[in-house]
Structure formats: C-alpha cells, structure tokens
Design a protein around this motif. Sequence first.
Motif, mmCIF file in Angstrom:
data_model
loop_
_atom_site.group_PDB
_atom_site.id
_atom_site.type_symbol
_atom_site.label_atom_id
_atom_site.label_comp_id
_atom_site.label_asym_id
_atom_site.label_seq_id
_atom_site.Cartn_x
_atom_site.Cartn_y
_atom_site.Cartn_z
ATOM 1 N N TYR A 100 0.827 -1.207 0.000
ATOM 2 C CA TYR A 100 0.000 0.000 0.000
ATOM 3 C C TYR A 100 0.863 1.260 0.000
ATOM 4 O O TYR A 100 0.615 2.202 -0.774
ATOM 5 N N SER A 101 1.883 1.293 0.836
ATOM 6 C CA SER A 101 2.765 2.467 0.909
ATOM 7 C C SER A 101 3.458 2.701 -0.427
ATOM 8 O O SER A 101 3.589 3.850 -0.887
ATOM 9 N N PHE A 102 3.894 1.631 -1.059
ATOM 10 C CA PHE A 102 4.563 1.745 -2.355
ATOM 11 C C PHE A 102 3.605 2.285 -3.418
ATOM 12 O O PHE A 102 3.927 3.231 -4.147
ATOM 13 N N LEU A 103 2.420 1.716 -3.511
ATOM 14 C CA LEU A 103 1.458 2.123 -4.537
ATOM 15 C C LEU A 103 0.923 3.532 -4.301
ATOM 16 O O LEU A 103 0.517 4.223 -5.246
ATOM 17 N N SER A 104 0.941 3.981 -3.056
ATOM 18 C CA SER A 104 0.464 5.330 -2.737
ATOM 19 C C SER A 104 1.342 6.410 -3.356
ATOM 20 O O SER A 104 0.924 7.573 -3.468
#
Length: 237
Positions: A100-104
């Motif tokens: 999630y952090s990466f895709l954000s």
Amino acid sequence: MFYLPISNLFLMKFKAIVADIDGTITCEKRELHLEAVKKIRTLKLPFVLATGNILCYARTASRLIGLEGAVIAENGGAVAVRFDLQGTYEESMEECEKAYSFLSQYFNLTKLDPHYRKTEIALRRDFDLEKARSLLKTLNLDVEMVDTKYAIHIKSKKVNKGVGLKKLANMMGLKARDFVAIGDSANDVEMFEVSGFGIAVGNGDEIIKEAADYVTEATYGDGAIEAIEFLEEKGWI
C-alpha cells in the motif's frame, strides 16, 4: 449448465453449504435477497457465509439471516465458527501495508474499513488496477491484488477463501470437500477448488463460471435459490 461426470452423480451427499454474500445472496443493488434468505432458513444443514468484507459485516449478515455465526471474512483471512467465540486472523497485514505504501506513491488510494480489517487492505475501485499490478511486480512481496467488483483487495497470496474454508471446516469437524460452494466472483475460485461441488450464479464472472460444476440460469439471490433447489432435487443435501 451442469459439468460433473455422470459417474460421480450417485456418490455425493454434502454436509454443509458455503456461499459468498454480495452478488450471490443479494439483489443487484446489494440488499439481502429476502426470498433467498427464506430459502436458506429452510435448510437443515450448516450454511456458512464467505466474503471479502470484514468479520463484523459477515457476522451481522449471519445473524440477520438466522444462522449460527460460522463465517469466512476478509477473503479467508478471518474466520469464526460461532457467535459466542472470537474470530481468528491470519498474520498477513505487514506485507500488505508495504504494498500500500509503495502504490500510494503512484495513486491516490482510499482505504475501506481500515479500522476493522486485520489481514488485508481493501481499496476504493477508482484507480488503474492493471498498472498497479504491474508496479507491484517490481517488489519482492508475496501479495496480490484482487478485484471483487465491490473493492480492490491487497492480500497475501497465501490467504484466500479456500484456505479459510479448510480452516473453518476443520473447526466444525468437517472437511472442505463436505461443502457445496456458491459464488459469483474471482475471489471464490479457490473456495470452489477445495469444496466438493461449486455453483456459480448466473451473474458471475467468466472465471468463476469456468471453475464451477454448475452454473445457474438465474442471477443474484434468485440464482442462489436455484442452486439450493438443484441440490435438493439431486438429493445431495
């Protein structure tokens, strides 16, 4: 449509049913299909709900239908066998949060029910899923993104409704093969694979229809009624 070989027709007597909720025992606008609920209440065998939604949602639906509280939630990450017992959760959130952090960095993502989800992350369906999947492949994470038509889920590849069904069946003193599975979406495929018989409702995705042993003509809750009546006519439940 019925696909099971004739040689197997006289060998089956199932002990329980597991069914998806949204798109399977609901109306098109996502309300519980009241006639399907009435039909479920006539059954004399356990009826388990399996959903990508959160555990409290699954338990509430089970209570409203009049069931005993055996549910699979968060796409298999959470299971509960009765209302009076705590649910159990898979330890799979850490890698989901990393994804999630990466895709954000690339998308404006909106989490759904973040305070209640314990094993996966659900996102609003307002971004380019295929691009997100391609980006995620650049990371060494054991996660996948699944579109249930109601949300996009970042989940562990080791967790699915089939895994949840095996776990819950064991808690109930049964085997996954003792269950008939009814569903409509891609996240029901693994549940079909481990169950004894899989039924896709008429509005189901092509992938779930291909995995099914039987596909109903009727859609949504009417399809669930047709599925149960088919099983009754065959003497399998």
